[in-house]
Design a protein around this motif. Structure first.
Motif, PDB file in Angstrom:
ATOM      1  N   VAL A  35     -43.323  -2.501   3.797  1.00  0.00           N
ATOM      2  CA  VAL A  35     -42.827  -3.985   2.906  1.00  0.00           C
ATOM      3  C   VAL A  35     -44.311  -4.338   3.480  1.00  0.00           C
ATOM      4  O   VAL A  35     -45.197  -5.078   3.986  1.00  0.00           O
ATOM      5  N   LEU A  80     -45.464  -7.046   5.294  1.00  0.00           N
ATOM      6  CA  LEU A  80     -45.521  -7.381   6.163  1.00  0.00           C
ATOM      7  C   LEU A  80     -46.624  -7.032   7.465  1.00  0.00           C
ATOM      8  O   LEU A  80     -47.200  -5.832   6.517  1.00  0.00           O
ATOM      9  N   HIS A 107     -39.323  -1.746  11.875  1.00  0.00           N
ATOM     10  CA  HIS A 107     -38.355  -1.462  11.767  1.00  0.00           C
ATOM     11  C   HIS A 107     -37.769   0.272  11.300  1.00  0.00           C
ATOM     12  O   HIS A 107     -36.539   0.168  11.275  1.00  0.00           O
ATOM     13  N   PHE A 111     -34.273  -0.185  13.135  1.00  0.00           N
ATOM     14  CA  PHE A 111     -33.346  -0.885  13.491  1.00  0.00           C
ATOM     15  C   PHE A 111     -32.559  -0.418  13.287  1.00  0.00           C
ATOM     16  O   PHE A 111     -31.312  -0.164  13.512  1.00  0.00           O
ATOM     17  N   THR A 114     -26.674  -6.132  13.834  1.00  0.00           N
ATOM     18  CA  THR A 114     -26.579  -6.685  13.066  1.00  0.00           C
ATOM     19  C   THR A 114     -27.754  -7.955  14.118  1.00  0.00           C
ATOM     20  O   THR A 114     -29.358  -7.921  13.757  1.00  0.00           O
ATOM     21  N   GLY A 141     -30.697  -7.157  15.461  1.00  0.00           N
ATOM     22  CA  GLY A 141     -32.210  -6.451  14.356  1.00  0.00           C
ATOM     23  C   GLY A 141     -32.108  -7.945  13.498  1.00  0.00           C
ATOM     24  O   GLY A 141     -33.977  -8.220  12.800  1.00  0.00           O
ATOM     25  N   VAL A 142     -31.385  -8.960  13.239  1.00  0.00           N
ATOM     26  CA  VAL A 142     -32.048 -10.043  12.050  1.00  0.00           C
ATOM     27  C   VAL A 142     -32.690 -11.016  12.981  1.00  0.00           C
ATOM     28  O   VAL A 142     -33.956 -11.152  11.991  1.00  0.00           O
ATOM     29  N   HIS A 181     -30.100  -6.276   8.776  1.00  0.00           N
ATOM     30  CA  HIS A 181     -31.863  -6.061   8.291  1.00  0.00           C
ATOM     31  C   HIS A 181     -32.798  -6.145   7.501  1.00  0.00           C
ATOM     32  O   HIS A 181     -33.950  -6.804   7.276  1.00  0.00           O
ATOM     33  N   VAL A 201     -33.386  -9.323   6.107  1.00  0.00           N
ATOM     34  CA  VAL A 201     -34.318 -10.285   6.716  1.00  0.00           C
ATOM     35  C   VAL A 201     -35.499 -10.122   6.616  1.00  0.00           C
ATOM     36  O   VAL A 201     -36.642 -10.882   6.680  1.00  0.00           O
ATOM     37  N   HIS A 202     -35.829  -8.481   6.694  1.00  0.00           N
ATOM     38  CA  HIS A 202     -36.704  -7.695   7.354  1.00  0.00           C
ATOM     39  C   HIS A 202     -37.846  -6.915   6.140  1.00  0.00           C
ATOM     40  O   HIS A 202     -38.975  -7.551   6.114  1.00  0.00           O
ATOM     41  N   ALA A 203     -37.193  -7.463   5.241  1.00  0.00           N
ATOM     42  CA  ALA A 203     -37.812  -6.532   3.633  1.00  0.00           C
ATOM     43  C   ALA A 203     -37.424  -7.446   1.996  1.00  0.00           C
ATOM     44  O   ALA A 203     -38.307  -7.639   1.573  1.00  0.00           O
TER      45      ALA A 203
END
Lengths: 254, 277
Positions: free
Chosen positions: A93, A96, A104, A107, A112, A115-116, B191, B194-196
């Motif tokens: 990504v 980031l 990552h 995960f 859920t 992780g979120v 996941h 939110v993260h990608a």
């Protein structure tokens, strides 16, 4: 007992053109396996069938005793934590930081909500830094990934795969977009991963000589079928011709 | 001998433009529209029109409006308050709309959601977008009565429809490899989102929301008049339609223009400062 066993694997995207035809092979623990073959031979599809990013039509993939093709959503997620993957275009990504991208890889072990919210334990963070240090990029840990060079990004990709604690790592042309030196660094890292950590590596490669010098075993794929399966020194002129359809001197092999 | 792919026109010269039919359709359309425009002027009803006087009087009106603006029916403080009301209408509609649109857009982006769910949301949203905001406000006015509630509901409805399309297109642009990489680690759907997806699209989401806020501000002005939602739009309606006070109309127009400029400057400034990559 082999870690991964692929039996009679078939895959077609359109109804009449088969990408993979009756693929059979197995890979043992800690083995370094290269898959070579011309573009469009089905190398990427084969790799993606193993962790089910692509849905195979028929066959069995036995991984640690269970058939991956029969797993349901939740079981599949659990199985995928044991299979790392490295990509040609790194697939990080870009906005980031390096450390976030490495984390990552955790995960698969998270619920859920955990992780979120991005809840990672101190051990996981320490492990991430340990891996970055091992691959020599801990100095970049807080940089954004789009500021890194290709070779560095690929090392982040390797860290992301390793933090999963995988038993198997799939590499889809890991050095195809890298310069010769970075390529060597990456291949050396992959080799040491399989030797020291006992993680099986299946690597798609375009460079025949790289495959020969690093692999324990090579699989040659042509038009969806395995035309060669043997150790690196068995891959001679005759087999190279069968894999690529032409003589070695007509190819750039390095 | 020419190759099979080479095309010549009637005079024997080589064509370098593809799609001759498209070109000729465009040419014919432009030609017939020009003819229609010219003939239309011949059939207008010109009785009672003195073109010289009409231009003069319009100029006088415009001068009163824009060169001598003043407030006659309410004070500066009240004017400011009414502008605030209009801005609040726009803010509520935009923020609620953006939040709801975010979730709907996730389920309507083809790379993130089920094909059928995505299709049905997209069709539904296209239907909402096809109807103008004012009509939605009037439709909601049946249930909520004319006023700010109906105005906000109508604006919200249209904002959602607009932002779902914009957001889902931003989501669909997300690099496929990134999603693949996260899936291969065993990550769940949320996941990945939110993260990608979110980090890679946040600038687009925010700039679309800003754009919609600017649109909503001008819509809120119109709604003040059309749906009695209050705010500066309603004062504008009163000044022009009830008091025939051109000076006040001018003043209110300037106030609205000022706010629009401030919003524009603020949004570009924010974007430059926080979202430059």
């Amino acid at each position: 007992m082999s870690l991964l066993q692929v039996k009679d694997l078939n895959k077609s995207y359109q109804t009449d053109t088969k990408v993979l035809k009756n693929i059979n092979f197995s890979a043992g623990t800690g083995e370094f396996l290269s898959v070579i073959g011309p573009s469009g031979a089905g190398k990427s599809t084969l790799l993606r069938c193993i962790n089910r990013l692509v849905q195979a039509d028929k066959g069995e993939i036995l991984f640690g005793g269970q058939d991956l093709l029969k797993l349901r959503k939740k079981e599949l997620r659990a199985a995928r934590t044991n299979i790392g993957m490295i990509f040609q275009h790194y697939n990080l990504v870009p906005r980031l930081t390096v450390i976030e991208n490495v984390l990552h890889g955790r995960f698969g072990y998270k619920s859920t909500l955990q992780g979120v919210l991005g809840r990672f334990s101190e051990e996981e963070k320490e492990r991430a830094f340990y891996l970055l240090e091992k691959l020599g990029i801990e100095a970049h840990a807080y940089k954004r990934c789009d500021q890194l060079s290709g070779g560095q990004q690929q090392r982040v990709g390797i860290c992301r795969a390793l933090i999963q604690n995988p038993k198997l790592i799939l590499c889809d042309e890991p050095i195809a977009s890298l310069d010769p030196h970075s390529s060597k660094v990456i291949m050396d890292h992959l080799k040491s991963i399989s030797e020291e950590m006992g993680i099986t590596c299946i690597v798609n490669l375009h460079q025949v000589e790289v495959a020969q010098s690093y692999s324990d075993r090579i699989i040659g794929l042509n038009n969806g079928s395995i035309v060669f399966d043997g150790s690196n020194f068995q891959l001679d002129q005759l087999y190279i011709k069968r894999v690529y359809g032409m003589e070695t001197r007509e190819l750039i092999t390095v | 001998m020419d190759s099979v792919y080479l095309k010549r026109d009637k005079a024997g010269r080589i064509n370098i433009k593809a799609g001759n039919r498209v070109n000729s359709v465009i040419n014919w359309t432009v030609l017939s529209l020009t003819l229609l425009t010219v003939t239309a002027f011949l059939f207008f009803d010109y009785t009672g029109l003195e073109i010289g006087r009409a231009i003069m009087e319009t100029a006088v009106n415009l001068r009163t409006m824009f060169l001598q603006p003043s407030l006659n029916h309410f004070s500066w403080g009240e004017a400011l308050f009414q502008v605030g009301v209009t801005i609040s209408l726009a803010v509520i509609a935009t923020i609620l709309g953006a939040v709801i649109a975010f979730f709907l857009a996730l389920w309507s982006a083809v790379n993130l959601a089920n094909k059928w769910v995505s299709k049905s949301i997209k069709i539904f949203v296209a239907f909402i977008r096809a109807v103008p905001t004012v009509l939605w406000v009037l439709i909601f006015a049946i249930a909520a009565g004319l006023g700010s509630e109906a105005a906000i509901l109508g604006m919200l409805f249209h904002s959602i429809a607009y932002l779902v399309k914009a957001f889902s297109e931003a989501f669909e642009e997300v690099d496929k490899g990134m999603l693949e990489a996260l899936r291969s680690t065993g990550s769940g759907w949320w996941h990945t989102i939110v993260h990608a997806v979110l980090p890679s699209t946040s600038t687009y989401l925010l700039s679309w929301t800003f754009l919609r806020f600017e649109i909503n501000f001008s819509v809120a002005v119109a709604m003040g008049a059309a749906a009695g939602a209050g705010g500066i739009g309603f004062e504008l309606f009163m000044a022009s339609g009830f008091y025939f006070d051109l000076r006040e109309v001018g003043f209110i127009t300037y106030a609205i223009l000022l706010v629009a400029i401030v919003l524009e400057v603020a949004s570009t400034h924010l974007k430059k400062r926080y979202f430059s990559s």
